[in-house]
Design an enzyme around this catalytic site. Structure first.
Site, PDB file in Angstrom:
ATOM      1  N   GLY A  55       0.842  -1.185   0.000  1.00  0.00           N
ATOM      2  CA  GLY A  55       0.000   0.000   0.000  1.00  0.00           C
ATOM      3  C   GLY A  55       0.877   1.233   0.000  1.00  0.00           C
ATOM      4  O   GLY A  55       1.854   1.308   0.746  1.00  0.00           O
ATOM      5  N   ARG A 114       3.327  -5.902  -5.604  1.00  0.00           N
ATOM      6  CA  ARG A 114       4.722  -5.583  -5.286  1.00  0.00           C
ATOM      7  C   ARG A 114       5.634  -5.811  -6.487  1.00  0.00           C
ATOM      8  O   ARG A 114       6.610  -5.077  -6.691  1.00  0.00           O
ATOM      9  CB  ARG A 114       5.200  -6.437  -4.105  1.00  0.00           C
ATOM     10  CG  ARG A 114       6.601  -6.113  -3.613  1.00  0.00           C
ATOM     11  CD  ARG A 114       6.913  -6.890  -2.340  1.00  0.00           C
ATOM     12  NE  ARG A 114       8.235  -6.569  -1.825  1.00  0.00           N
ATOM     13  CZ  ARG A 114       9.355  -7.175  -2.205  1.00  0.00           C
ATOM     14  NH1 ARG A 114       9.289  -8.149  -3.112  1.00  0.00           N
ATOM     15  NH2 ARG A 114      10.524  -6.827  -1.685  1.00  0.00           N
ATOM     16  N   TYR A 222     -13.161  -8.666  10.745  1.00  0.00           N
ATOM     17  CA  TYR A 222     -12.473  -9.029  11.980  1.00  0.00           C
ATOM     18  C   TYR A 222     -13.152 -10.196  12.682  1.00  0.00           C
ATOM     19  O   TYR A 222     -14.364 -10.345  12.644  1.00  0.00           O
ATOM     20  CB  TYR A 222     -12.451  -7.845  12.949  1.00  0.00           C
ATOM     21  CG  TYR A 222     -11.897  -6.564  12.396  1.00  0.00           C
ATOM     22  CD1 TYR A 222     -10.895  -6.570  11.425  1.00  0.00           C
ATOM     23  CD2 TYR A 222     -12.358  -5.322  12.841  1.00  0.00           C
ATOM     24  CE1 TYR A 222     -10.384  -5.393  10.926  1.00  0.00           C
ATOM     25  CE2 TYR A 222     -11.848  -4.135  12.347  1.00  0.00           C
ATOM     26  CZ  TYR A 222     -10.859  -4.177  11.387  1.00  0.00           C
ATOM     27  OH  TYR A 222     -10.347  -3.008  10.899  1.00  0.00           O
TER      28      TYR A 222
END
Length: 476
Positions: A55, A114, A222
């Site tokens: 990010g 990436r 979560y």
């Protein structure tokens, strides 16, 4: 004609070990300063596909923009504009904090493969002959007034400074410790040698588009001991990670290693875990393009350098991906180190490369970066445990405070980002938003006291909750 062809190159020579995001960014910074350098990468290629993503937040974006690289990254993916959060009891809420961050800083939050970041850093680097692959470092030697790096193929590279940008499994960190132990026993403490620990593992994945996960959005789901976080990029490509608490805490290097079958087993175990109303972990796995599983080391060293060796990025501070600041923190390291080296390069040859001058520079590098990096590390550590509901306090904060603390979270995020480090000798980009001018210097407490501030917010909510329940009981 490039700056390097019209100005005499600095006598200072830097050896960067690691063709990582941090290492290649430092190379770009040094090229802009006309400082001689090479990059040694142990792998056969600079940008392998490993299923990971990074990010880029405004603090990293500004550095990339100073280097003339940011538009390349921005063109690869839509910005994140909305965050959606899901709890195990089915409660959900949404926030436009990412969009507000963009409005305040002039840069959005973006998530990118990436591999693409490394590919762009390499392709846009002006001196490709300085980047050497298949160069696994075996040892470092101090030699007269400099330092030498010896690689597996027998080659030796001489310079004035060795930079370890080679990640958590850093060979340069190991060599720094070895040399310090030989010459100054006790300088490297046992605490530093055991600084990195593992309590979590993570599956990183990239999946094809799923219709109910629109581009530009971001989901946090979560649960107890588990969280799944997704970012939805160009053409709906999904970047995601599944983070899970491990049964026991281990200390690096005696930490677990995971295979592709481990990643498959973990995702199968949580196949029915809901990421959103319509999507489960099984959907992410079935549509995956790449995935890998790794242990998540956490920790920060107290000593970042010794003699003519210095560390940056994951080799010196490692954090979980929960707050998206690992790469951005490494970029700040590179910008500060490059700025100090630029100042040093302007001294006479003898003064600029002396052991005294180098030690002074590296002390300043660590003192400039340490507290901010430590605060970011601590916030990431807290974030991982908040997202996985690690104890009762964090469960209550996540469920009953965080959804209603938007303005406070925004302001603290703004303050932290606005005080970030950048490349001092390069001009600021024109697109900077107003938030950059709201704080004048890197802040020393914005992140580190996060749990205390959260508790301050939590107590009134708990009292209100208990009061409401008491009134309900009395009315019965």
């Amino acid at each position: 004609m490039s700056q390097a062809t019209v100005e005499e190159k600095s006598k200072l020579r830097v050896i960067i070990v690691g063709g990582s995001v941090a290492g290649l960014t430092l190379a770009h910074c040094l090229a802009k300063a006309n400082i001689d350098h090479i990059v040694l990468e142990k792998r056969a290629e600079i940008s392998p596909q490993e299923g990971a993503f990074i990010g880029i937040w405004p603090n990293g974006a500004r550095i990339f923009d100073q280097l003339g690289l940011y538009e390349d990254f921005e063109s690869l993916t839509p910005p994140v504009h909305r965050m959606n959060v899901r709890f195990p009891d089915g409660f959900t809420f949404s926030s436009y904090l990412p969009r507000t961050i963009q409005e305040r800083f002039g840069y959005p939050i973006i998530s990118i493969d990436r591999q693409k970041v490394l590919e762009t850093l390499y392709e846009r680097y002006p001196h490709k002959s300085n980047v050497l692959v298949n160069k696994k470092v075996m040892n470092v030697r101090f030699s007269g007034k400099g330092v030498s790096v010896v690689t597996e193929d027998g080659s030796a590279y001489d310079g004035d400074l060795v930079v370890g940008a080679d990640g958590i499994h850093s060979r340069i960190r190991s060599e720094m410790w070895r040399l310090a132990d030989e010459n100054h026993p006790g300088l490297i403490t046992s605490q530093d040698k055991q600084a990195f620990t593992v309590e979590y593992a993570c599956v990183f994945g990239i999946s094809e588009q799923l219709p109910s996960l629109p581009a530009g959005e971001h989901i946090n789901s979560y649960s107890n001991g588990l969280c799944v976080i997704t970012f939805h990029g160009e053409k709906g490509r999904i970047f995601w990670f599944l983070l899970v608490k491990l049964p026991e805490k281990t200390t690096y290097p005696n930490t677990p290693r995971f295979s592709a079958s481990d990643a498959a087993s973990l995702c199968n175990k949580f196949a029915r875990f809901r990421v959103s109303e319509d999507i489960c972990v099984s959907d992410l796995w079935m549509h995956k393009l790449f995935a890998s599983m790794t242990a998540l080391e956490e920790g920060i060293l107290e000593r970042w350098h010794y003699d003519r060796i210095v560390l940056l990025g994951d080799s010196v501070h490692k954090m979980t991906p929960n707050i998206g600041q690992g790469a951005n923190t490494a970029l700040e390291d590179a910008s500060v180190l490059a700025s100090l080296l630029n100042n040093l390069s302007k001294l006479s040859t003898e003064d600029g490369t002396s052991a005294y001058a180098m030690t002074k520079l590296l002390n300043e590098y660590q003192s400039t970066r340490y507290e901010r990096a430590k605060n970011t590390h601590d916030k990431s550590r807290f974030g991982a445990r908040l997202h996985t509901r690690d104890d009762m306090i964090k469960t209550l904060i996540g469920r009953y405070v965080f959804p209603y603390a938007g303005p406070r979270v925004l302001e603290r995020s703004v303050k932290s980002l606005a005080t970030a480090h950048s490349v001092e000798y390069l001009p600021f980009p024109k697109r900077l938003g107003p938030a950059w001018g709201e704080y004048s210097s890197p802040n020393k407490s914005t992140l580190g006291s996060t749990p205390i501030h959260m508790l301050t917010l939590l107590l009134p909510c708990l009292f209100y909750f208990m009061y409401s329940k008491l009134n309900l009981f009395v009315s019965l």
